[in-house]
Design a protein around this motif. Structure first.
Motif, short mmCIF file in Angstrom:
data_model
loop_
_atom_site.label_atom_id
_atom_site.label_comp_id
_atom_site.label_asym_id
_atom_site.label_seq_id
_atom_site.Cartn_x
_atom_site.Cartn_y
_atom_site.Cartn_z
N SER A 58 162.96 -51.65 32.03
CA SER A 58 161.79 -51.20 32.51
C SER A 58 161.46 -49.87 31.88
N LEU A 59 162.21 -48.74 32.51
CA LEU A 59 162.07 -47.41 32.08
C LEU A 59 162.19 -47.17 30.55
N THR A 60 162.90 -47.88 29.89
CA THR A 60 163.14 -47.71 28.63
C THR A 60 161.90 -48.29 27.59
N LEU A 61 161.53 -49.55 28.37
CA LEU A 61 160.14 -50.01 27.81
C LEU A 61 159.12 -49.27 28.02
N ILE A 62 158.96 -48.78 29.05
CA ILE A 62 157.61 -47.79 29.39
C ILE A 62 157.82 -46.59 28.41
N ILE A 63 159.08 -46.17 28.28
CA ILE A 63 158.93 -44.81 27.17
C ILE A 63 158.53 -45.30 25.83
N TRP A 64 159.27 -46.48 25.38
CA TRP A 64 158.96 -46.81 24.03
C TRP A 64 157.34 -47.64 23.87
N VAL B 97 167.91 -38.32 29.91
CA VAL B 97 168.37 -38.18 31.10
C VAL B 97 168.56 -39.74 31.80
N ILE B 98 167.78 -40.80 31.21
CA ILE B 98 167.75 -41.99 31.73
C ILE B 98 168.68 -42.95 30.69
N MET B 99 168.66 -42.33 29.58
CA MET B 99 169.60 -43.08 28.39
C MET B 99 170.94 -43.00 28.74
N VAL B 100 171.65 -41.77 29.04
CA VAL B 100 172.82 -41.80 29.24
C VAL B 100 173.66 -42.50 30.30
N PRO B 101 172.94 -42.40 31.67
CA PRO B 101 173.75 -43.30 32.49
C PRO B 101 173.36 -44.92 32.26
N GLY B 102 172.00 -44.90 31.71
CA GLY B 102 171.71 -46.35 31.63
C GLY B 102 172.60 -47.06 30.69
N VAL B 103 172.99 -46.42 29.46
CA VAL B 103 173.82 -47.07 28.32
C VAL B 103 175.11 -47.10 29.12
N THR B 104 175.50 -46.21 29.78
CA THR B 104 177.00 -46.32 30.42
C THR B 104 176.99 -47.74 31.09
N LEU B 105 176.03 -47.63 32.14
CA LEU B 105 176.04 -48.64 32.78
C LEU B 105 176.02 -50.08 32.26
N PHE B 106 175.06 -50.13 31.02
CA PHE B 106 174.99 -51.34 30.35
C PHE B 106 176.32 -51.72 29.83
N VAL B 107 177.17 -50.83 29.45
CA VAL B 107 178.27 -50.97 28.64
C VAL B 107 179.21 -51.55 29.48
N LEU B 108 179.30 -50.99 30.76
CA LEU B 108 180.51 -51.42 31.62
C LEU B 108 180.22 -52.78 32.07
N VAL B 109 178.85 -53.11 32.50
CA VAL B 109 178.67 -54.48 32.86
C VAL B 109 179.04 -55.38 31.80
N MET B 110 178.42 -55.08 30.53
CA MET B 110 178.67 -55.93 29.36
C MET B 110 180.05 -56.12 29.02
N SER C 283 175.94 -41.56 41.78
CA SER C 283 175.86 -42.97 41.37
C SER C 283 174.92 -43.11 39.96
N TRP C 284 175.43 -43.65 39.28
CA TRP C 284 174.50 -44.10 37.98
C TRP C 284 172.96 -44.39 38.19
N GLY C 285 172.99 -45.25 39.09
CA GLY C 285 171.64 -45.64 39.44
C GLY C 285 170.83 -44.51 39.93
N LEU C 286 171.41 -43.78 40.83
CA LEU C 286 170.88 -42.63 41.49
C LEU C 286 170.46 -41.73 40.39
N MET C 287 171.33 -41.51 39.44
CA MET C 287 171.11 -40.30 38.28
C MET C 287 169.85 -40.94 37.58
N ILE C 288 169.74 -42.21 37.31
CA ILE C 288 168.64 -42.67 36.58
C ILE C 288 167.34 -42.31 37.57
N ALA C 289 167.44 -42.63 38.50
CA ALA C 289 166.39 -42.54 39.72
C ALA C 289 165.87 -41.03 39.64
#
Ligand code: SF4
Lengths: 321, 275, 305
Positions: free
Chosen positions: C147-153, B244-257, B226-232
């Motif tokens: 949150s995590l992104t802001l923490i990093i930045w 490691v958090i940007m890749v799944p985070g951006v993907t999640l963001f793009v899908l929801v957007m 799960s993308w959330g789990l990957m971020i965790a």
């Protein structure tokens, strides 16, 4: 004597699609009542809003002359217009139910005008408001000041609107269908009030209406509008005695007994409706409904004179119509 | 005007793309998303220093291929989004239509249920349920489905009220049509377009919530990607390898957007239709 | 007016009760609580002892009535984990969550209202589109990831702000910002819609006819009417934000009730969970009630009836 308001060749376009007002000219003399008559959609309200500088966004105003007393309104900035509005020139509207802000008391809304234009304090402004409420025939003005619009009847609200318009002793009052939304009995009261005020204060009144009964009762001078154009203008006596334009004659042929035209009731019984005019339209706007229409009516029709001070816009000679 | 259509189209393309990726995940993923390779841990994406074409998006802390996990993650997100909306939509629409159509007592009860539901702290209760019953994909879908019906109910209720008194419904009633027929054949089709807009909103919300629950450790169980789990899981390494958090985070963001853009476009379309 | 308040209060009470019953039932019905507490290595006897000690062997209704009666008198039970009264734990933690929620709401309002007004004044313009687009993007941003992104930045790369804990007030800045982000899109859309409506109202034309200045027309006459729904939604949003603070408190390690709840959930400390659910539900119900009352005060038409 120079007129209080002089308008020459006023034009209003809505986002380039509809020509709502096409070259209207009129003069309002000091102390007189000038009625602007026509069916709804003929551009009479738009003309008034254009004079006040209150047109909605997307509307373009243009005029050869637009003069209020000695001020050239065409060259005035929005800020300069705002300084005149509510002070020297005031306006009241058709919908007393919605024209007052529901969130503020009558007193606060009235005082605001005086504070703005006269730099008065709240106390002085409220005193003035109470005085004017008394003047427009509202009992217990002190109590009314603290009330909210929803607590007042339609007739009372229109009285409040009138009082509010008079806060700064305006020279010119523009009243856009002030009684249309009211009951017949209340209509008569409001009209009587306007007459009294005009006499006492020497107001110049530009009264916009579709009700010829009101015109007959109130007007010194009449301008008849059709499809954004002025089709006839004359003194009230001349107009009622010798209506010249076929449209005016049609209207008068079916004049109702004064005060009996209800809101939304069509004026007269000329078949058809007011056309929507796009820019570039030429000729007489009435020709689809006119029983006298000639080929020449499709060309630009000039204003001609029926008698001194009596103009009409038709290809026919005055004797023929 | 142009810009709006463009945005809607973009939203549609994003959603369709993620859906297809989810469906064809086994064909698209270059590696097994569960296969660990402890010798190749935290390899950065290809375009960064130390990256290689063997793992286009790098590998995670257990050496699993990030791109493959991301692709399988699309499957989980879409599955959650769609099934949750189906569940919550069924509940919410039923309640809303009943309340709106019958009014009176029935409506009071429905309104009360909606108010109660709104008063329940969403994330907290979802977390509690998952904690008690043990995390699984089915449970997350069920929990979210049982919680996210409020907006469906509200919109179904108001729109049903609006169509209830229309002529053709009255006609159907007068013609002696059965209640089920009126509700399913006359009312529902007329409010469906509004519900579709709600569905996009809720789908976006469900996907976000699943990611949130998984991120908090009480959603989809590890090792599911799960993308959330990957971020965790990437959180502990994010200071040194932010990707490691940007890749799944951006993907999640793009899908929801994308889903939101689509929903917004639908809403505009509706409004234009009505005018 | 009084009747209105009374009816709302009764309704709120009923909702409250229902939510409590549901959340209570939830923790009790969805598994064997005693077994969860005892852990995987416990014997059947251990579980039985725990069941007896915690009173879990009594009928459910009995348990609920006891719990509710105690809760009403301020006794929320004891935490299994902290071995302390739950009410004490909550008393210490609640101010943190409230501070977070209120500052988040304040930031959200300060950003959303001016932008909403601006968008409404320039309805259909590029500025309007841009603002609404930002709202859309904001909606799609997962708050934990933000949150995590802001923490990093900010916390790490720039080292401007503390990234966890609340040793100083700066500790609230990042979490409150993230929390605000979740409320901004809704508040902004609402402000814009309300202002668009208000600005086209007849009374605005009257205000213009009175010659009032542009700022007075927009800020006094239009905003006052547009503000009514915004105020009530803001209160409701605060309720949602407090509920959502569980994520943000966890990420930023803020010792509020959200963090407490998360800890308790993962450690099966159910009296605490139960209490936090109750507190959040109560807060939400109280806030919606407050919103209704504020609306009544703000809208003279409601006030009179
Ligand atoms: S110009 Fe022609 S169409 Fe117009 S009123 Fe005169 S006769 Fe009729």
């Amino acid at each position: 004597m120079s007129p209080v308001l002089e308008v020459a060749n006023l034009r209003v376009d809505f986002s380039g699609r509809t020509a709502a007002v096409r070259g209207v000219s009129l003069k309002v003399q000091r102390g007189e009542t000038h009625c602007l008559v026509g069916e709804s959609g003929c551009g009479k309200s738009v003309s008034a809003l254009a004079v006040m500088g209150l047109l909605a966004r997307g509307a373009v105003r243009d005029a050869d002359v637009l003069r209020f007393q000695d001020t050239d309104l065409t060259r005035l900035s929005e800020r300069g217009m705002a300084r005149l509005r509510g002070d020297k020139m005031a306006m009241i509207f058709q919908e007393p139910m919605t024209s007052l802000n529901p969130a503020y008391t009558i007193g606060s809304q009235m005082a605001e005008v005086y504070e703005r234009h006269r730099g008065a304090g709240r106390r002085a402004a409220l005193d003035r408001a109470a005085e004017l409420l008394g003047r427009v025939g509202i009992t217990a003005p002190g109590m009314r000041l603290a009330q909210f619009p929803h607590q007042l009847s339609g007739g009372l609200r229109q009285r409040v609107m009138i009082a509010m318009a008079l806060m700064c002793d305006p020279e010119l009052l523009i009243a856009d269908e002030p009684t249309t939304a009211l009951d017949v009995t209340v209509q008569a009261q409001i009209l009587r009030l306007l007459q009294t005020l005009q006499r006492e204060l020497g107001l110049s009144l530009l009264l916009i209406t579709h009700d010829l009964g009101i015109v007959a009762r109130m007007a010194n001078q009449v301008s008849v509008m059709y499809a954004g154009e002025l089709v006839e203008s004359a003194t009230a006596e001349a107009l009622f005695a010798a209506p010249t334009h076929p449209y005016t004659r049609g209207l008068l042929a079916c004049i109702p007994i004064p005060g009996t035209v209800r809101r939304d009731e069509p004026l007269g019984s000329i078949p058809g409706t007011v056309p929507r005019i796009s820019p570039g339209f030429a000729g007489c706007g009435f020709r689809d409904r006119c029983t006298h229409a000639l080929p020449a009516c499709a060309q630009t029709v000039a204003l001609r004179s029926a008698a001194p001070g009596h103009a009409y816009r038709c290809v026919l000679p005055a004797e023929w119509t | 005007m142009k810009l709006r259509h463009l945005a809607t189209a973009l939203g549609g393309v994003i959603v369709a793309f993620v859906l297809l990726v989810g469906i064809f995940a086994p064909l698209l993923a270059p590696h097994d998303p569960f296969a660990q390779d402890l010798m190749r841990r935290m390899v950065p994406p290809e375009w960064m220093e130390g990256g290689s074409t063997a793992n286009w998006l790098g590998t995670d802390q257990l050496g699993r291929d990030y791109l493959s996990r991301l692709i399988y993650g699309a499957r989980i997100s879409m599955l959650i989004g769609i099934l949750t909306v189906v569940t919550s939509g069924t509940i919410g629409i039923t309640l809303g239509v009943l309340g709106g159509f019958f009014g009176g007592r029935v409506d009071d009860v429905v309104m009360f249920a909606i108010t109660c539901r709104l008063s329940i702290p969403l994330i907290l209760v979802a977390l509690t349920v998952v904690a008690l019953l043990g995390s699984s994909l089915t449970l997350v879908i069920l929990t979210l489905g049982l919680l996210l019906w409020d907006r469906f109910a509200v919109v179904a209720r108001t729109t049903t009220m609006q169509v209830r008194n229309l002529d053709y419904i009255a006609a159907a009633r007068a013609a002696g049509a059965s209640l089920a027929h009126i509700l399913l054949r006359e009312v529902l089709p007329n409010i469906l377009s509004h519900l579709l807009v709600v569905a996009t909103l809720e789908m976006a919300l469900a996907i976000l919530l699943e990611a949130t629950l998984s991120f908090l450790g009480l959603g989809v169980p590890s090792p599911l990607p799960s993308w959330g789990l990957m971020i965790a899981e990437g959180k502990d390494y994010m200071f040194f390898s932010p990707w490691v958090i940007m890749v799944p985070g951006v993907t999640l963001f793009v899908l929801v957007m994308g889903i939101n853009l689509l929903g917004d476009g639908l809403r505009d379309l509706l409004r234009a239709e009505r005018v | 007016m009084l009747i209105f308040v009374f009816r709302r209060a009764v309704l709120a009470l009923l909702v409250c009760l229902t939510v409590l019953v549901v959340s209570f039932a939830l923790t009790r019905l969805s598994g064997d609580l005693a077994a969860s507490i005892a852990g995987p290595n416990a014997t059947a006897d251990d579980v039985a002892i725990i069941r007896k000690n915690y009173g879990l062997d009594r009928p459910l209704t009995q348990q609920f009535v006891d719990w509710a009666a105690a809760a009403a008198s301020g006794d929320l039970g004891r935490s299994y984990l902290y071995h302390a009264p739950v009410s004490g734990l909550i008393r210490v933690r609640l101010p943190v969550t409230l501070t977070l929620g209120l500052s988040g709401l304040a930031i959200a309002l300060v950003v959303a209202i001016p932008l909403g007004i601006l968008a409404a004044m320039r309805e259909g313009s590029a500025a309007d589109r841009a603002i609404m687009l930002v709202a859309l993007l904001g909606q799609a941003m997962p708050s934990f990831w933000l949150s995590l992104t802001l923490i990093i930045w900010f916390g790490l790369n720039l080292q401007w702000l503390p990234i966890s804990g609340i040793e100083s007030w700066q500790g609230y800045i990042l979490p409150a910002t993230v929390l605000a982000f979740s409320a901004i899109p809704a508040l902004m859309r609402l402000t814009r819609a309300g202002m668009v409506d208000a600005l086209s109202a007849d009374y605005i034309r009257t205000a213009r006819a009175k010659g009032l200045s542009r700022s007075k027309i927009v800020l006094k006459h239009a905003l006052r009417n547009a503000a009514m729904p915004v105020v009530s939604i803001a209160a409701v949003q605060l309720g949602f934000m407090l509920g959502g603070s569980i994520v943000i408190e966890t990420v930023f390690a803020l010792p509020g009730i959200g963090y407490l709840a998360w800890e308790s959930i993962s450690k099966n400390d159910f009296p605490v969970v139960q209490a936090v659910v109750m507190i959040l539900a109560l807060l939400y119900i109280g806030l919606t009630l407050l919103a209704d009352l504020m609306n009544a005060v703000l809208d003279p038409r409601l006030r009179a009836s």
